[in-house]
Design a protein around this motif. Structure first.
Motif, PDB file in Angstrom:
ATOM      1  N   ALA A  40      -1.258 -12.155  -3.290  1.00  0.00           N
ATOM      2  CA  ALA A  40      -2.413 -11.578  -2.599  1.00  0.00           C
ATOM      3  C   ALA A  40      -2.693 -10.163  -3.070  1.00  0.00           C
ATOM      4  O   ALA A  40      -3.861  -9.777  -3.235  1.00  0.00           O
ATOM      5  CB  ALA A  40      -2.185 -11.601  -1.085  1.00  0.00           C
ATOM      6  N   PHE A  41      -1.652  -9.369  -3.285  1.00  0.00           N
ATOM      7  CA  PHE A  41      -1.894  -8.006  -3.750  1.00  0.00           C
ATOM      8  C   PHE A  41      -2.400  -8.007  -5.185  1.00  0.00           C
ATOM      9  O   PHE A  41      -3.186  -7.131  -5.565  1.00  0.00           O
ATOM     10  CB  PHE A  41      -0.635  -7.156  -3.625  1.00  0.00           C
ATOM     11  CG  PHE A  41      -0.926  -5.674  -3.746  1.00  0.00           C
ATOM     12  CD1 PHE A  41      -1.613  -5.011  -2.741  1.00  0.00           C
ATOM     13  CD2 PHE A  41      -0.541  -4.954  -4.869  1.00  0.00           C
ATOM     14  CE1 PHE A  41      -1.912  -3.657  -2.846  1.00  0.00           C
ATOM     15  CE2 PHE A  41      -0.824  -3.607  -4.981  1.00  0.00           C
ATOM     16  CZ  PHE A  41      -1.509  -2.953  -3.968  1.00  0.00           C
ATOM     17  N   TRP A  82       0.830  -1.219   0.000  1.00  0.00           N
ATOM     18  CA  TRP A  82       0.000   0.000   0.000  1.00  0.00           C
ATOM     19  C   TRP A  82       0.864   1.268   0.000  1.00  0.00           C
ATOM     20  O   TRP A  82       0.400   2.317  -0.426  1.00  0.00           O
ATOM     21  CB  TRP A  82      -0.979  -0.032   1.167  1.00  0.00           C
ATOM     22  CG  TRP A  82      -2.226  -0.736   0.760  1.00  0.00           C
ATOM     23  CD1 TRP A  82      -3.336  -0.183   0.183  1.00  0.00           C
ATOM     24  CD2 TRP A  82      -2.490  -2.144   0.837  1.00  0.00           C
ATOM     25  NE1 TRP A  82      -4.274  -1.159  -0.099  1.00  0.00           N
ATOM     26  CE2 TRP A  82      -3.781  -2.373   0.294  1.00  0.00           C
ATOM     27  CE3 TRP A  82      -1.775  -3.234   1.314  1.00  0.00           C
ATOM     28  CZ2 TRP A  82      -4.360  -3.636   0.224  1.00  0.00           C
ATOM     29  CZ3 TRP A  82      -2.350  -4.491   1.243  1.00  0.00           C
ATOM     30  CH2 TRP A  82      -3.623  -4.690   0.710  1.00  0.00           C
ATOM     31  N   LEU A  83       2.105   1.167   0.444  1.00  0.00           N
ATOM     32  CA  LEU A  83       3.001   2.324   0.336  1.00  0.00           C
ATOM     33  C   LEU A  83       3.287   2.659  -1.124  1.00  0.00           C
ATOM     34  O   LEU A  83       3.549   3.820  -1.457  1.00  0.00           O
ATOM     35  CB  LEU A  83       4.313   2.034   1.079  1.00  0.00           C
ATOM     36  CG  LEU A  83       5.390   3.127   1.003  1.00  0.00           C
ATOM     37  CD1 LEU A  83       4.898   4.444   1.611  1.00  0.00           C
ATOM     38  CD2 LEU A  83       6.671   2.660   1.694  1.00  0.00           C
ATOM     39  N   MET A  97     -12.381  -7.354  -1.331  1.00  0.00           N
ATOM     40  CA  MET A  97     -11.117  -8.036  -1.045  1.00  0.00           C
ATOM     41  C   MET A  97     -10.625  -7.711   0.358  1.00  0.00           C
ATOM     42  O   MET A  97     -10.068  -8.574   1.047  1.00  0.00           O
ATOM     43  CB  MET A  97     -10.062  -7.643  -2.082  1.00  0.00           C
ATOM     44  CG  MET A  97     -10.317  -8.181  -3.494  1.00  0.00           C
ATOM     45  SD  MET A  97     -10.612  -9.972  -3.545  1.00  0.00           S
ATOM     46  CE  MET A  97      -9.126 -10.590  -2.774  1.00  0.00           C
ATOM     47  N   ALA A  98     -10.808  -6.465   0.800  1.00  0.00           N
ATOM     48  CA  ALA A  98     -10.401  -6.087   2.160  1.00  0.00           C
ATOM     49  C   ALA A  98     -11.172  -6.907   3.191  1.00  0.00           C
ATOM     50  O   ALA A  98     -10.606  -7.363   4.196  1.00  0.00           O
ATOM     51  CB  ALA A  98     -10.625  -4.596   2.378  1.00  0.00           C
ATOM     52  N   GLU A  99     -12.457  -7.103   2.950  1.00  0.00           N
ATOM     53  CA  GLU A  99     -13.274  -7.897   3.864  1.00  0.00           C
ATOM     54  C   GLU A  99     -12.801  -9.348   3.904  1.00  0.00           C
ATOM     55  O   GLU A  99     -12.712  -9.959   4.979  1.00  0.00           O
ATOM     56  CB  GLU A  99     -14.744  -7.843   3.426  1.00  0.00           C
ATOM     57  CG  GLU A  99     -15.685  -8.563   4.374  1.00  0.00           C
ATOM     58  CD  GLU A  99     -17.147  -8.469   3.949  1.00  0.00           C
ATOM     59  OE1 GLU A  99     -17.975  -9.126   4.591  1.00  0.00           O
ATOM     60  OE2 GLU A  99     -17.444  -7.738   2.974  1.00  0.00           O
ATOM     61  N   LYS A 100     -12.464  -9.890   2.734  1.00  0.00           N
ATOM     62  CA  LYS A 100     -11.962 -11.267   2.690  1.00  0.00           C
ATOM     63  C   LYS A 100     -10.604 -11.387   3.379  1.00  0.00           C
ATOM     64  O   LYS A 100     -10.329 -12.370   4.072  1.00  0.00           O
ATOM     65  CB  LYS A 100     -11.851 -11.728   1.236  1.00  0.00           C
ATOM     66  CG  LYS A 100     -13.182 -11.951   0.542  1.00  0.00           C
ATOM     67  CD  LYS A 100     -13.004 -12.370  -0.906  1.00  0.00           C
ATOM     68  CE  LYS A 100     -12.389 -13.748  -1.020  1.00  0.00           C
ATOM     69  NZ  LYS A 100     -12.300 -14.197  -2.441  1.00  0.00           N
ATOM     70  N   GLY A 134      -8.927  -2.552  -7.462  1.00  0.00           N
ATOM     71  CA  GLY A 134      -7.799  -1.748  -7.022  1.00  0.00           C
ATOM     72  C   GLY A 134      -7.434  -1.989  -5.580  1.00  0.00           C
ATOM     73  O   GLY A 134      -8.011  -2.832  -4.872  1.00  0.00           O
ATOM     74  N   ALA A 135      -6.441  -1.226  -5.097  1.00  0.00           N
ATOM     75  CA  ALA A 135      -5.842  -1.457  -3.789  1.00  0.00           C
ATOM     76  C   ALA A 135      -6.818  -1.356  -2.628  1.00  0.00           C
ATOM     77  O   ALA A 135      -6.586  -1.949  -1.569  1.00  0.00           O
ATOM     78  CB  ALA A 135      -4.694  -0.472  -3.579  1.00  0.00           C
TER      79      ALA A 135
END
Length: 674
Positions: free
Chosen positions: A616-617, A502-503, A631-634, A625-626
């Motif tokens: 994974a990313f 994420w950076l 995807m964040a929930e998973k 997208g990021a």
């Protein structure tokens, strides 16, 4: 007076009352807590009631709360702000803790209760988490020697005790070498050093009590010195001191400790019925076998070495054009590589660094977690163990989730490296507890009145450790033994290495990479150059890492070497280690491997996890997208909140739908074409 370590902590979120705790409190608190925990375990073993999951496994989960409370405070201080009194306490605690651990795990009556439950587990009506905890508890007892008898049992106790002592000595010797060495710089020695290096060297001089500027063995200072100093003689002097940590003869020399440690680990493995320590250690990891580890490392080694050899040729020509004859040396690589990066990518760290302010990078890490998981961070005004440390209340939808503590600056009393630990882990058994999580780094502290600036590698480290913190803070399990980062070693680095990505997201840097003096965002041309150069010098960084992992593996695959340094040289010659690159961690300073068993035979774990984090990313990139919410929930459901509640491959497959191959890693490192 009541010992503050043994009393109720009436502080915000029950944070340790550091301002009321003195070093004199630790030994009596330790002895009292140890006695209490020993009585708890004795009561479980001698319980006249038939063994049940509640009165045996759950009771064990709750048995060590008093000791953990004392030690969580002590080891936070011992690692982050050591002093002679705390070092003496470490040496005193290590054998006592090892002896107590053996006492518990080799308690035949207690183990009989656990075996009874294990053999009747199909009739216990356990849920999946309880079934997992039962399996892990029994496995821990077996691997600690619960099945051994007679002389073998007693010898394993001796080996375990001695290993604990050696690990403590190794750590303290390394800290002493890093703390005691520094090189003063005169006016003629500052050539080529940009302002941020001068500021850091001045601050380091102030800490050492000398005037002017000094170079220390803190990575945050010595690496930029090696990058920018045009004085080859001083680069060599500093590099040799850095490389010699733990191998300076005398009281702090770690070479004999490393040899004895390896011999005892092999003996421990054989006592437990394993061919080698590597076989023993890897049995519970995702990799499972030394052969699987070696296969991964060699798949990466070949393209990495080819790239490093190619780069070495370019840097050698640059050095010769600079009027320096001879071969490229390790103290030359970073200097000419920095020049090459500037020439080829129009990227100058001295120009880049003002855009990477520590406070802004902390904000960026927080903001990404807000967008991904809904977390909010509010500063806490509480007493901590050092003035550099700061704390935040972490909430979601108004509910307290965790306390996060950040301790970011290097100092002589802090061991090197960066780490994340939980002073209190999340759990629900015995009353719900929210975690208190700490990130410790070693960034260069600026002189008074100057902003704290990071290198891009520093910023990645900050995101990396915060990824570990998220694994702790978002944990949602019942049992502490499987909470947060209590997972296989080659899975634990997945959340941390994944969060580094994420950076690299352009919109994150565009928002938070702002100039320390002007407040202007990073120019697009500089931002583009930064992102385009992410795989720059990847041959060097991959080779120094993989070499360390291969040496670690070879040390533990069979008969222990009587001379680890000679064995290290033999392994590096076999794989064709480039002359101008050395292991990231030479044996006498390889704290990952010799300060304890954590990464012994498992330094490969970062790369094993990187195979997953690269894949994974890609899942986010393939989605929306990021910051894709689904995807964040998973990610939270199947990995960050799950702790060690299931096998790692099961958790990863639930998140991604499959296990990954090595291709995404090689592509991400620029070692194969996309």
């Amino acid at each position: 007076m009541t010992n503050p370590l043994l009393s109720q902590w009436n502080t915000p979120f029950e944070i340790a009352p550091f301002d009321k705790i003195s070093d004199d409190d630790f030994m009596p608190a330790f002895e009292a807590a140890l006695a209490k925990d020993r009585a708890n375990v004795d009561a479980i073993a001698k319980n006249p009631e038939p063994a049940s999951f509640a009165n045996t496994i759950e009771a064990l989960e709750l048995s060590s709360e008093a000791l953990h409370k004392v030690l969580s405070v002590f080891y936070t201080l011992a690692g982050s702000d050591s002093n002679p009194e705390r070092e003496a306490l470490q040496r005193a605690f290590a054998p006592k803790l090892a002896a107590y651990s053996s006492e518990v795990f080799m308690n035949a009556v207690l183990f009989e209760r656990i075996e009874t439950l294990w053999k009747s587990r199909d009739s216990l009506c356990l849920n999946s988490e309880q079934d997992r905890v039962l399996m892990l508890t029994r496995r821990s007892f077996v691997r600690a020697g619960a099945n051994l008898q007679g002389c073998d049992r007693e010898r394993l106790k001796e080996v375990t005790n001695r290993l604990a002592v050696l690990g403590t000595e190794f750590t303290q010797n390394l800290l002493a070498d890093e703390r005691d060495w520094f090189m003063e710089l005169g006016a003629d020695d500052l050539e080529g050093l940009p302002q941020f290096v001068l500021d850091t060297a001045k601050s380091a001089a102030e800490e050492k009590g000398v005037s002017g500027h000094v170079v220390t063995l803190s990575r945050s200072l010595i690496v930029p010195f090696l990058q920018f100093s045009s004085r080859r003689d001083l680069r060599e002097k500093a590099y040799r001191a850095w490389a010699a940590r733990g191998a300076n003869n005398g009281a702090t020399d770690n070479r004999a400790i490393a040899a004895e440690t390896l011999a005892l680990r092999q003996e421990r493995a054989e006592l437990l019925g394993y061919k080698s320590f590597a076989d023993f250690k890897l049995e519970t990891e995702m990799a499972k076998t030394p052969a699987a580890v070696r296969d991964l490392l060699m798949q990466v080694w070949s393209p990495a070495k080819a790239q490093a050899d190619k780069d070495a040729g370019v840097l050698t020509h640059m050095m010769q054009d600079d009027g320096v004859n001879g071969v490229l040396e390790p103290w030359d690589w970073r200097y000419y590589s920095e020049m090459r990066r500037k020439a080829e990518h129009d990227l100058d760290e001295a120009e880049l660094k003002p855009y990477l302010q520590l406070d802004k990078m902390i904000e960026a890490a927080f903001d990404c977690s807000t967008r991904l998981f809904g977390l909010k961070f509010k500063p806490l005004d509480v007493a901590l163990y050092h003035s550099d440390a700061r704390a935040w209340d972490v909430t979601r939808s108004g509910k307290h989730i965790a306390v996060f503590i950040g301790d970011y600056f290097a100092r002589g009393s802090k061991r090197s490296g960066a780490w994340c630990s939980a002073m209190r882990s999340q759990k629900k058994l015995g009353g719900e507890k929210q975690p208190i999580v700490i990130n410790v780094c070693n960034f260069a502290k600026p002189s008074a009145g100057r902003p704290a600036l990071l290198s891009y590698d520093d910023a990645r480290t900050l995101f990396h450790e915060f990824g570990h913190a998220l694994h702790q803070m978002l944990s949602d399990v019942t049992y502490e033994s499987i909470s947060g980062t209590s997972v296989a070693r080659d899975f634990v680095e997945l959340p941390s290495q994944l969060y580094e990505h994420w950076l690299e997201v352009p919109e994150v840097l565009a928002k938070y990479a702002v100039h320390a003096e002007t407040g202007e965002p990073m120019p697009k041309a500089l931002l583009d150059s930064l992102l385009e150069a992410q795989t720059y010098d990847m041959g060097f960084s991959t080779v120094e890492y993989v070499a360390s992992a291969l040496v670690d593996l070879a040390f533990h695959e069979g008969a222990a070497p009587s001379d680890p340094i000679a064995k290290q040289s033999e392994i590096l010659e076999e794989i064709g280690m480039p002359h101008a690159i050395e292991m990231r961690h030479r044996t006498p300073q390889f704290a990952h491997v010799f300060s304890g068993d954590g990464y012994s035979s498992a330094y490969y774990s970062y790369m094993w996890s990187e195979v997953m984090d690269a894949d994974a990313f890609e899942a986010f990139e393939e989605a929306d997208g990021a910051f894709d919410p689904e995807m964040a929930e998973k990610l939270e459901k199947h990995i960050l909140s799950a702790g060690g509640s299931e096998e790692p491959d099961t958790l990863y497959t639930a998140f991604r739908g499959r296990m990954p191959g090595v291709e995404a890693l090689l592509k991400g490192r620029g070692l194969i074409q996309a």
